[in-house]
Design an enzyme around this catalytic site. Structure first.
Site, PDB file in Angstrom:
ATOM      1  N   ARG A 102      32.042  -5.072  29.636  1.00 52.86           N
ATOM      2  CA  ARG A 102      33.306  -5.255  28.915  1.00 52.86           C
ATOM      3  C   ARG A 102      34.427  -4.810  29.834  1.00 52.86           C
ATOM      4  O   ARG A 102      34.528  -3.622  30.181  1.00 52.86           O
ATOM      5  CB  ARG A 102      33.331  -4.433  27.618  1.00 52.86           C
ATOM      6  CG  ARG A 102      34.707  -4.393  26.984  1.00 52.86           C
ATOM      7  CD  ARG A 102      34.732  -3.813  25.588  1.00 52.86           C
ATOM      8  NE  ARG A 102      34.197  -4.754  24.611  1.00 52.86           N
ATOM      9  CZ  ARG A 102      34.283  -4.598  23.292  1.00 52.86           C
ATOM     10  NH1 ARG A 102      34.892  -3.533  22.786  1.00 52.86           N
ATOM     11  NH2 ARG A 102      33.773  -5.490  22.480  1.00 52.86           N
ATOM     12  N   HIS A 129      35.443 -13.730  24.184  1.00 48.94           N
ATOM     13  CA  HIS A 129      34.476 -12.816  23.545  1.00 48.94           C
ATOM     14  C   HIS A 129      33.319 -13.670  22.999  1.00 48.94           C
ATOM     15  O   HIS A 129      33.135 -13.814  21.794  1.00 48.94           O
ATOM     16  CB  HIS A 129      35.177 -12.040  22.423  1.00 48.94           C
ATOM     17  CG  HIS A 129      34.463 -10.810  21.965  1.00 48.94           C
ATOM     18  ND1 HIS A 129      33.281 -10.356  22.520  1.00 48.94           N
ATOM     19  CD2 HIS A 129      34.757  -9.924  20.967  1.00 48.94           C
ATOM     20  CE1 HIS A 129      32.903  -9.254  21.895  1.00 48.94           C
ATOM     21  NE2 HIS A 129      33.763  -8.975  20.952  1.00 48.94           N
ATOM     22  N   GLN A 132      30.643 -12.508  20.328  1.00 49.49           N
ATOM     23  CA  GLN A 132      31.229 -12.394  18.996  1.00 49.49           C
ATOM     24  C   GLN A 132      31.207 -13.745  18.276  1.00 49.49           C
ATOM     25  O   GLN A 132      30.833 -13.835  17.099  1.00 49.49           O
ATOM     26  CB  GLN A 132      32.681 -11.905  19.114  1.00 49.49           C
ATOM     27  CG  GLN A 132      33.377 -11.782  17.784  1.00 49.49           C
ATOM     28  CD  GLN A 132      32.774 -10.680  16.921  1.00 49.49           C
ATOM     29  OE1 GLN A 132      32.670  -9.554  17.371  1.00 49.49           O
ATOM     30  NE2 GLN A 132      32.353 -11.001  15.710  1.00 49.49           N
ATOM     31  N   ASP A 220      42.136 -11.443  13.164  1.00 53.26           N
ATOM     32  CA  ASP A 220      41.738 -10.358  14.066  1.00 53.26           C
ATOM     33  C   ASP A 220      42.940  -9.418  14.162  1.00 53.26           C
ATOM     34  O   ASP A 220      44.043  -9.740  13.684  1.00 53.26           O
ATOM     35  CB  ASP A 220      41.371 -10.952  15.441  1.00 53.26           C
ATOM     36  CG  ASP A 220      40.789  -9.924  16.416  1.00 53.26           C
ATOM     37  OD1 ASP A 220      40.444  -8.799  15.985  1.00 53.26           O
ATOM     38  OD2 ASP A 220      40.698 -10.244  17.620  1.00 53.26           O
ATOM     39  N   CYS A 259      36.232 -10.042  13.297  1.00 54.57           N
ATOM     40  CA  CYS A 259      35.255  -9.491  14.248  1.00 54.57           C
ATOM     41  C   CYS A 259      35.162  -7.975  14.153  1.00 54.57           C
ATOM     42  O   CYS A 259      34.168  -7.393  14.580  1.00 54.57           O
ATOM     43  CB  CYS A 259      35.600  -9.933  15.667  1.00 54.57           C
ATOM     44  SG  CYS A 259      37.159  -9.278  16.295  1.00 54.57           S
ATOM     45  N   ARG A 287      25.730  -9.632  15.127  1.00 54.08           N
ATOM     46  CA  ARG A 287      25.846  -9.372  16.562  1.00 54.08           C
ATOM     47  C   ARG A 287      24.475  -9.032  17.143  1.00 54.08           C
ATOM     48  O   ARG A 287      24.138  -9.444  18.255  1.00 54.08           O
ATOM     49  CB  ARG A 287      26.831  -8.219  16.827  1.00 54.08           C
ATOM     50  CG  ARG A 287      28.276  -8.480  16.411  1.00 54.08           C
ATOM     51  CD  ARG A 287      28.967  -9.496  17.302  1.00 54.08           C
ATOM     52  NE  ARG A 287      28.944  -9.126  18.698  1.00 54.08           N
ATOM     53  CZ  ARG A 287      29.829  -8.312  19.287  1.00 54.08           C
ATOM     54  NH1 ARG A 287      30.820  -7.801  18.587  1.00 54.08           N
ATOM     55  NH2 ARG A 287      29.752  -8.044  20.589  1.00 54.08           N
TER      56      ARG A 287
HETATM   57  N1   CP Z   1      33.899  -6.886  17.453  1.00 46.91           N
HETATM   58  C1   CP Z   1      33.686  -6.085  18.514  1.00 46.91           C
HETATM   59  O1   CP Z   1      33.430  -6.530  19.630  1.00 46.91           O
HETATM   60  O2   CP Z   1      33.745  -4.764  18.208  1.00 46.91           O
HETATM   61  P1   CP Z   1      33.699  -3.555  19.229  1.00 46.91           P
HETATM   62  O3   CP Z   1      35.014  -3.528  19.955  1.00 46.91           O
HETATM   63  O4   CP Z   1      33.519  -2.355  18.357  1.00 46.91           O
HETATM   64  O5   CP Z   1      32.564  -3.754  20.172  1.00 46.91           O
HETATM   65  N1  NVA Z   2      40.984  -9.071  19.984  1.00 49.18           N
HETATM   66  C1  NVA Z   2      40.381  -7.769  19.943  1.00 49.18           C
HETATM   67  C2  NVA Z   2      38.932  -7.866  19.640  1.00 49.18           C
HETATM   68  C3  NVA Z   2      38.214  -6.549  19.523  1.00 49.18           C
HETATM   69  C4  NVA Z   2      36.758  -6.697  19.299  1.00 49.18           C
HETATM   70  C5  NVA Z   2      40.606  -7.075  21.268  1.00 49.18           C
HETATM   71  O1  NVA Z   2      40.519  -7.738  22.308  1.00 49.18           O
HETATM   72  O2  NVA Z   2      40.887  -5.874  21.278  1.00 49.18           O
END
Ligand code: CP
Ligand code: NVA
Length: 303
Positions: A102, A129, A132, A220, A259, A287
């Site tokens: 990540r 993502h 997701q 989101d 998400c 997930r």
């Molecule tokens: N939805 C998602 O990716 O959550 P986290 O940021 O908690 O991993």
């Molecule tokens: N759009 C959000 C998703 C988190 C899972 C972010 O990038 O922070």
């Protein structure tokens, strides 16, 4: 043999995405017991940003497939002191069998994958993502049947998760309507690529227009990781809050997805999050199953 990276949705064929989704449904139906699909394999998980779902669900997925995990944050690695992504990728490839990462910089992720000699999986970037969205599609199919026949409406920020939904709509052929304020539109290249494919993407400004005839309403957070203008975002995005009135304007039987993490009272009300149309906790659970299927595909346990 080509290394099976999973960095986005757009670079995979509909057949590959379908195979991964079918495997995810199959694995879920099999239950949560331990399988010996990936014995002796280790997944490294690197987090430059915080995570709850991605971290726990990948860890569980790998263990339940019979493998192991090693987790580290960027700050506790030499990456934080200037070791290059390329050198890190080359070294980790000598230790582990796959890497989930990540990091906000999508180009950095692609560069990392180019230097890795094991599969690399995108655990979220500023642009994409993909894990997701597989879980989201799995949830839609569980509740409503094949995704191809469905209309998905996105309301709010045109962010990384929205852009990944557009890629999925391109590949899997479902209708995707999105309402964003002009300040927080989808990235231009995301729209251009979708239009070039002739995909069923419809872009507008009115949340009520977006949810009309929609089987799925998605939103989101208004402020993603890496965004700095939280107050401005809140004031511009407030008309895009998903509340009971907006859900009532969607198709009968429509479901709500997010998400997570949700910012209750901002992009979504408590009554929608906790209401009968919400599928957000199934979505979070999925997930685990979707990522098991991604791991199975990366390790060539499925075609
Ligand atoms: N939805 C998602 O990716 O959550 P986290 O940021 O908690 O991993
Ligand atoms: N759009 C959000 C998703 C988190 C899972 C972010 O990038 O922070």
């Amino acid at each position: 043999m080509t290394i099976r990276h999973f960095l986005d949705i757009a670079s995979h064929s509909p057949a590959t995405l379908r195979a991964i989704l079918d495997e995810a449904h199959r694995l879920k139906a099999n239950g949560r017991g331990r399988l010996d699909l990936l014995p002796g394999r280790t997944l490294a998980m690197l987090f430059e940003q915080v995570s709850t779902r991605t971290r726990f669900s990948f860890d569980l997925a790998m263990r339940e497939l019979g493998g192991d995990t090693i987790i580290a944050s960027g700050g506790e690695m030499q990456l934080g002191r200037g070791e290059t992504l390329g050198d890190t990728a080359a070294v980790l490839s000598r230790y582990v069998d796959a890497i989930m990462i990540r990091m906000l910089d999508h180009e950095g992720l692609v560069a990392f994958a180019e230097e890795a000699s094991v599969p690399v999986i995108n655990g979220l970037t500023r642009r994409s993502h993909p894990c997701q969205i597989l879980a989201d599609i799995m949830t839609i199919e569980e509740r409503l049947g094949p995704i191809e026949a469905r209309t998905v409406a996105w309301v709010g920020d045109g962010n990384n998760v929205a852009a990944t939904f557009v890629e999925a709509a391109r590949r899997l052929g479902f209708r995707f309507k999105i309402a964003t304020p002009v300040e927080y539109d989808l990235a231009e290249d995301v729209v251009t690529a979708a239009k070039a494919d002739g995909s069923k993407l419809e872009v507008g400004r009115d949340p009520y227009w977006a949810v009309k005839d929609a089987d799925v309403v998605v939103t989101d957070t208004w402020t993603s990781m890496g965004d700095v203008d939280e107050d401005r975002r809140r004031s511009i995005l407030t008309p895009f809050r998903v509340d009971d009135a907006l859900m009532a304007a969607a198709a009968p039987g429509a479901i709500f997805l997010h998400c997570l993490p949700a910012h209750r009272g901002d992009e979504v009300t408590d009554s929608v999050m906790d209401g009968p149309q919400s599928a957000v906790f199934d979505e979070a659970e999925n997930r685990v199953h979707a990522q098991k299927a991604v791991l199975a595909w990366c390790f060539r346990a499925i075609d």
